[in-house]
Design a protein around this motif. Structure first.
Motif, PDB file in Angstrom:
ATOM      1  N   ILE A 162       0.835  -1.204   0.000  1.00 30.08           N
ATOM      2  CA  ILE A 162       0.000   0.000   0.000  1.00 30.08           C
ATOM      3  C   ILE A 162       0.873   1.259   0.000  1.00 30.08           C
ATOM      4  O   ILE A 162       0.620   2.210  -0.745  1.00 30.08           O
ATOM      5  N   GLY A 163       1.911   1.277   0.850  1.00 30.11           N
ATOM      6  CA  GLY A 163       2.794   2.436   0.896  1.00 30.11           C
ATOM      7  C   GLY A 163       3.493   2.661  -0.427  1.00 30.11           C
ATOM      8  O   GLY A 163       3.611   3.805  -0.896  1.00 30.11           O
ATOM      9  N   ALA A 164       3.947   1.590  -1.056  1.00 32.88           N
ATOM     10  CA  ALA A 164       4.645   1.710  -2.338  1.00 32.88           C
ATOM     11  C   ALA A 164       3.728   2.286  -3.410  1.00 32.88           C
ATOM     12  O   ALA A 164       4.117   3.195  -4.165  1.00 32.88           O
ATOM     13  N   LEU A 165       2.501   1.785  -3.485  1.00 33.31           N
ATOM     14  CA  LEU A 165       1.558   2.288  -4.489  1.00 33.31           C
ATOM     15  C   LEU A 165       1.224   3.757  -4.244  1.00 33.31           C
ATOM     16  O   LEU A 165       1.185   4.565  -5.179  1.00 33.31           O
ATOM     17  N   SER A 166       0.986   4.117  -2.987  1.00 35.14           N
ATOM     18  CA  SER A 166       0.613   5.491  -2.663  1.00 35.14           C
ATOM     19  C   SER A 166       1.736   6.467  -3.007  1.00 35.14           C
ATOM     20  O   SER A 166       1.506   7.490  -3.656  1.00 35.14           O
ATOM     21  N   THR A 220      -0.377   8.607   4.280  1.00 33.47           N
ATOM     22  CA  THR A 220       0.320   7.371   3.918  1.00 33.47           C
ATOM     23  C   THR A 220       1.242   6.939   5.050  1.00 33.47           C
ATOM     24  O   THR A 220       1.347   5.745   5.365  1.00 33.47           O
ATOM     25  N   GLN A 221       1.901   7.909   5.675  1.00 31.74           N
ATOM     26  CA  GLN A 221       2.765   7.581   6.813  1.00 31.74           C
ATOM     27  C   GLN A 221       1.969   6.984   7.964  1.00 31.74           C
ATOM     28  O   GLN A 221       2.372   5.980   8.572  1.00 31.74           O
ATOM     29  N   VAL A 222       0.823   7.597   8.292  1.00 33.92           N
ATOM     30  CA  VAL A 222      -0.007   7.081   9.387  1.00 33.92           C
ATOM     31  C   VAL A 222      -0.475   5.662   9.070  1.00 33.92           C
ATOM     32  O   VAL A 222      -0.481   4.777   9.939  1.00 33.92           O
ATOM     33  N   LEU A 223      -0.826   5.428   7.813  1.00 33.95           N
ATOM     34  CA  LEU A 223      -1.310   4.113   7.404  1.00 33.95           C
ATOM     35  C   LEU A 223      -0.248   3.036   7.603  1.00 33.95           C
ATOM     36  O   LEU A 223      -0.514   1.982   8.195  1.00 33.95           O
TER      37      LEU A 223
END
Length: 409
Positions: A67-71, A105-108
């Protein structure tokens, strides 16, 4: 009252409210993600992660990496620049929507167990929206600078309920000022932000630490080991800067970040204290329940694993804070050195050595000794009983970082 003073007063009130709402949103979003991912409905992330299967830890971390990579790949597709809080304070534009995307994105990923801190997210969002409010109110360049810095500091204060640390962070790190025009907004915005995010009563401390016992042993430890802790904090700061500058912002993110999170998940399957922003690792050191068992070896293992997972996450393309990871690493160093010291010269519990390690290491890594010490005091709701050894350690750490910085040029 002059027009400029009225505008600054209005901006101070607006910034406190903005930062408080940002902090409140980040707190609830993080808790929602952790409840969904780790079935965490109370207690700590370490307790929740320890209760689930090792396979689930690996899967959740890998999902976070994907998820982080895609965002971030989508965020950087057309514009690879990220405006830092310090740049925003200096006047660089910080678009609120882009800052919000980056921050959420960081919080996620932190909620899913990423080995970085969550504190950058509320600082960036609060700074971006405070800058927009300052522009709307037509503040002078200097007053705008003050308000943007106050927004960042109040965002930090709101998410951890640390009003004094937020104000000192603003003044010592972002503004480097003690003028009344800066001090008043710094304290007011942090106080308002915490009032909105957590209310007027003090919540449970971020770290649970027993009452710390002063002793001659601990005092000598602080005086002698402080420079070593400072050198370690200085080296950590330099390493983070180098690793952060090399992280990918292109298609490589789609490969490196999921792979790195998979590795972190594999480590967490055996050592769940590496998960999250560092609270679990630091709490392990403060608890020192291992002291009567595996002892020094386990403390060193937690320290090494947290260091590895934090740097791996950043190098692979992850973004987040290093404040709470620095607390974890400093507490680990304090415990690793303090355990044999306390065995040879009893007088204080291992948690006291971990406290001193955290304060000195954090202050050195931020180049902000006052902020580092006050942060650890507010994080733990402890410290006044061992202020003499703590101050000696922070002073020695500051001297070491000053010397190293001068000779590194």
């Amino acid at each position: 009252m002059s027009v400029n003073a009225r505008r600054l007063a209005a901006a101070t009130l607006a910034t406190g409210v903005i930062a408080g709402l940002v902090g409140l949103a980040c707190i609830h979003l993080l808790h929602w993600i952790q409840a969904l991912a780790w079935d965490m409905h109370g207690g700590t992330l370490l307790e929740a992660a320890s209760a689930v299967s090792p396979t689930r830890r690996i899967l959740v971390l890998t999902l976070g990496g994907v998820i982080g990579a895609l965002s971030w790949f989508l965020l950087f597709r057309r514009n690879k620049a990220i405006t830092s809080v310090s740049a925003a304070v200096s006047g660089t534009p910080m678009p609120p929507l882009r800052a919000t995307w980056h921050a959420l994105t960081q919080v996620l990923i932190v909620g899913l167990g990423a080995s970085v801190g969550r504190e950058v997210a509320p600082r960036e969002m609060a700074a971006a929206f405070s800058a927009a409010a300052a522009d709307r109110l037509g503040l002078s360049a200097e007053d705008r600078r003050i308000i943007v810095a106050c927004g960042a500091g109040a965002g930090l204060a709101a998410v951890y309920s640390i009003p004094l640390s937020g104000a000192v962070y603003t003044l010592e790190i972002l503004l480097v000022s003690r003028s009344g025009r800066a001090v008043a907004p710094a304290f007011l915005t942090s106080g308002i932000a915490v009032l909105i995010s957590t209310g007027f009563t003090r919540p449970a401390p971020f770290y649970t630490v027993p009452t710390l016992t002063p002793s001659l042993s601990l005092t000598v430890f602080g005086a002698l080991v402080g420079p070593l802790l400072g050198a370690a904090g200085w080296a950590f700061k330099q390493a983070v800067a180098r690793v952060g500058a090399a992280r990918p912002r292109d298609w490589r993110l789609l490969l490196t970040l999921p792979a790195a999170f998979l590795v972190v998940g594999l480590i967490a399957s055996r050592l769940p204290s590496v998960l999250g922003n560092g609270q679990a690792s630091a709490q392990t050191q403060f608890d020192a329940t291992w002291a009567a068992g595996a002892g020094l070896a386990f403390a060193a293992l937690v320290l090494a694993a947290k260091t590895l997972t934090t740097f791996l996450t950043i190098r692979a393309g992850g973004w987040g804070g290093v404040l709470t990871p620095a607390v974890a690493l400093g507490a680990g160093l304090g415990a690793v050195i303090g355990l044999p010291w306390a065995a040879a010269w009893p007088g204080s519990e291992v948690a006291a050595f971990a406290f001193i390690g955290a304060a000195a290491f954090l202050g050195a890594s931020m180049n902000a000794p006052f902020t580092g010490l006050i942060l650890v005091i507010e994080f733990t709701a402890q410290g006044p009983t061992i202020l003499v050894p703590a101050v000696l350690a922070v002073g020695g750490a500051t001297a070491a970082t000053t010397w190293l910085t001068r000779h590194a040029r």
